[in-house]
Design a protein around this motif. Structure first.
Motif, PDB file in Angstrom:
ATOM      1  N   VAL A 354       0.830  -1.206   0.000  1.00 37.97           N
ATOM      2  CA  VAL A 354       0.000   0.000   0.000  1.00 37.97           C
ATOM      3  C   VAL A 354       0.871   1.266   0.000  1.00 37.97           C
ATOM      4  CG1 VAL A 354      -1.753   1.279   1.294  1.00 37.97           C
ATOM      5  CG2 VAL A 354      -1.870  -1.201   1.166  1.00 37.97           C
ATOM      6  N   CYS A 355       2.000   1.190   0.715  1.00 37.56           N
ATOM      7  CA  CYS A 355       2.858   2.359   0.832  1.00 37.56           C
ATOM      8  C   CYS A 355       3.684   2.607  -0.435  1.00 37.56           C
ATOM      9  CB  CYS A 355       3.810   2.168   2.006  1.00 37.56           C
ATOM     10  SG  CYS A 355       4.696   0.605   1.882  1.00 37.56           S
ATOM     11  N   GLY A 356       3.652   1.646  -1.367  1.00 39.34           N
ATOM     12  CA  GLY A 356       4.388   1.851  -2.621  1.00 39.34           C
ATOM     13  C   GLY A 356       5.666   1.040  -2.703  1.00 39.34           C
ATOM     14  N   HIS A 357       6.128   0.465  -1.615  1.00 33.45           N
ATOM     15  CA  HIS A 357       7.328  -0.371  -1.661  1.00 33.45           C
ATOM     16  C   HIS A 357       7.002  -1.729  -2.278  1.00 33.45           C
ATOM     17  CE1 HIS A 357       8.778   2.495   1.523  1.00 33.45           C
ATOM     18  NE2 HIS A 357       9.748   2.510   0.619  1.00 33.45           N
ATOM     19  N   VAL A 358       7.989  -2.300  -2.929  1.00 31.17           N
ATOM     20  CA  VAL A 358       7.747  -3.573  -3.611  1.00 31.17           C
ATOM     21  C   VAL A 358       8.662  -4.657  -3.046  1.00 31.17           C
ATOM     22  CG1 VAL A 358       7.698  -4.749  -5.842  1.00 31.17           C
ATOM     23  CG2 VAL A 358       7.147  -2.326  -5.718  1.00 31.17           C
ATOM     24  N   LYS A 374       3.958  -5.223   8.469  1.00 32.08           N
ATOM     25  CA  LYS A 374       4.634  -3.955   8.668  1.00 32.08           C
ATOM     26  C   LYS A 374       5.662  -3.831   7.560  1.00 32.08           C
ATOM     27  CE  LYS A 374       6.208  -1.532  12.771  1.00 32.08           C
ATOM     28  NZ  LYS A 374       6.797  -1.734  14.089  1.00 32.08           N
ATOM     29  N   CYS A 375       5.543  -2.785   6.755  1.00 32.57           N
ATOM     30  CA  CYS A 375       6.494  -2.641   5.642  1.00 32.57           C
ATOM     31  C   CYS A 375       7.917  -2.546   6.200  1.00 32.57           C
ATOM     32  CB  CYS A 375       6.174  -1.401   4.815  1.00 32.57           C
ATOM     33  SG  CYS A 375       7.456  -1.032   3.618  1.00 32.57           S
ATOM     34  N   PRO A 376       8.827  -3.345   5.658  1.00 31.44           N
ATOM     35  CA  PRO A 376      10.202  -3.330   6.191  1.00 31.44           C
ATOM     36  C   PRO A 376      10.941  -2.034   5.871  1.00 31.44           C
ATOM     37  CG  PRO A 376      10.022  -4.790   4.295  1.00 31.44           C
ATOM     38  CD  PRO A 376       8.635  -4.306   4.579  1.00 31.44           C
ATOM     39  N   TYR A 377      10.347  -1.169   5.087  1.00 30.40           N
ATOM     40  CA  TYR A 377      11.067   0.042   4.698  1.00 30.40           C
ATOM     41  C   TYR A 377      10.550   1.326   5.331  1.00 30.40           C
ATOM     42  CZ  TYR A 377      13.687  -2.778   1.575  1.00 30.40           C
ATOM     43  OH  TYR A 377      14.528  -3.728   1.095  1.00 30.40           O
ATOM     44  N   CYS A 378       9.180   1.473   5.376  1.00 24.60           N
ATOM     45  CA  CYS A 378       8.746   2.830   5.801  1.00 24.60           C
ATOM     46  C   CYS A 378       8.406   3.065   7.284  1.00 24.60           C
ATOM     47  CB  CYS A 378       7.622   3.335   4.926  1.00 24.60           C
ATOM     48  SG  CYS A 378       6.422   2.213   4.365  1.00 24.60           S
ATOM     49  N   PRO A 379       7.953   2.353   8.147  1.00 23.10           N
ATOM     50  CA  PRO A 379       7.259   1.079   8.123  1.00 23.10           C
ATOM     51  C   PRO A 379       5.752   1.255   8.374  1.00 23.10           C
ATOM     52  CG  PRO A 379       8.358   1.478  10.208  1.00 23.10           C
ATOM     53  CD  PRO A 379       8.263   2.764   9.495  1.00 23.10           C
TER      54      PRO A 379
END
Ligand SMILES: [Zn+2]
Length: 392
Positions: A354-358, A374-379
């Motif tokens: 959803v946040c745009g990370h792939v 939990k996105c590992p990048y933004c998170p």
């Protein structure tokens, strides 16, 4: 490269030797033949009941001895040559790797189904290059059904390309007219370039063709003023210099013979795009890619053997290292998951969060906890079901 040089030096040596031996043998044999011929002539001219004098017997004996000696010497020289030739073979063995076993998979070409496919690819390669009779022979011997569909475009294209090589524009122009709409849809300027070449050829023949050139331009070039205004202007400009020769005019570049080579490429490219074919035959692409990759693969094989990590390379669907095949070898984008550090596959495709990370789907599943991710990048925290599959 160093290996090639070493072998080349050996080959040069042997060629030099060949030259010397050849020259020597030629003169010696020539002398001998002359000698024997003159003896034969003397025999023929002698009266029927003539008996040989001791001197003549001596001459004959010496001639025979000379022949024997020469043959013996030639055989020795030949044997020595053979030794040098085998040295070339040894140089090749010493400088090139002969064992490619670990760089390919044995099962790739085995089995009747696979060899059938391989034959098909080779056959198509011949069709593409206009070697119709070889392709037909192979198709017959390998039992490949050649539906006209795979053969037809190539027969026509090769005929047109042959004509272009002979500077005959007619078949190409006819073809371009027939496919005008499709060509324009892919923003092609093939037809214009063909007309331009025709026009250039007319003005090249001097002032006598002026009227013909103008008529041709009126009929065929006016329609391109919109898209190729500048180029049409330049073509018209040549008319001014017609009396004094285009060669010494500002338009001399239009006489450049590379325009003819260029049209060959333009035609191949445009026609292949139109038919949805790759410009190069798949077989040549594979072989070129393989040759580029081989040195790197052989190097990594050595490293893996030295460190005794041969078994690490088990995921055989991918290479143990990345190999850069250059710009021509790039066909589509690839996605490597930043979490798992693996290239995406059909079973493990890239997913956009959803946040745009792939990340890859496997990574997504691993990171999901109680239906939360939990996105590992933004998170950003999100529902893994909201992630969307991405297609390249
Ligand atoms: Zn994110």
């Amino acid at each position: 490269m160093e290996a090639c040089n070493v072998v080349e030096r050996e080959v040069d040596k042997i060629l030099l030797k060949f030259g010397v031996v050849n020259e020597h043998a030629e003169t010696v044999l020539q002398d001998l033949i002359h000698h024997i011929e003159s003896l034969k002539k003397e025999f023929a001219e002698a009266p029927a009941n003539h008996e040989l004098t001791p001197g003549q017997v001596q001459i004959l004996k010496e001639a025979m001895k000379k022949v024997c000696e020469t043959v013996h010497r030639l055989t020795t020289e030949h044997r020595e040559l053979h030794g040098s030739v085998s040295k070339v073979g040894k140089a090749i063995d010493r400088n090139f790797t002969a064992d490619f076993a670990s760089t390919s998979r044995e099962d790739v070409f085995s089995g009747p189904e696979k060899s059938h496919l391989l034959n098909q690819v080779i056959c198509q390669h011949f069709y593409r290059h206009g070697m119709l009779d070889i392709a037909a022979e192979l198709a017959m011997e390998a039992g490949i059904k050649t539906d006209e569909g795979t053969k037809e475009p190539f027969t026509e294209l090769n005929y047109i390309l042959d004509c272009l090589k002979q500077r005959n524009l007619e078949p190409a122009l006819d073809w371009a007219k027939k496919h005008r709409e499709a060509l324009l849809a892919q923003n092609s300027s093939l037809e214009f370039k063909l007309h331009r070449l025709h026009f250039i050829r007319l003005i090249q023949q001097g002032p006598s063709k002026q009227t013909e050139a103008i008529t041709y331009a009126r009929q065929n070039l006016t329609q391109y003023v919109g898209r190729h205004g500048k180029e049409v202007q330049a073509l018209m400009g040549t008319l001014l210099y017609l009396p004094n020769g285009i060669q010494s005019s500002p338009y001399s570049h239009l006489l450049d013979p590379t325009l003819w080579l260029d049209i060959h490429d333009v035609f191949t490219r445009e026609a292949c795009t139109l038919f949805g074919l790759s410009v190069d035959s798949p077989l040549s692409v594979c072989i070129n890619a393989g040759c580029t990759a081989l040195p790197t693969l052989l190097n990594i094989k050595q490293v893996m053997q030295q460190r005794q990590v041969n078994t690490v390379w088990n995921g055989k669907d991918e290479l143990p290292i990345e190999i850069d095949l250059g710009k021509d070898g790039r066909y589509h984008s690839v996605f490597a998951c930043p979490i798992l550090r693996q290239q995406s596959t059909e079973n493990n495709p890239p997913m956009k969060l959803v946040c745009g990370h792939v990340i890859s789907r496997d990574a997504l599943n691993k990171l999901t906890n109680a239906n939360k991710l939990k996105c590992p990048y933004c998170p950003v925290e999100q529902n893994p079901e909201d992630a969307r599959l991405i297609y390249f």
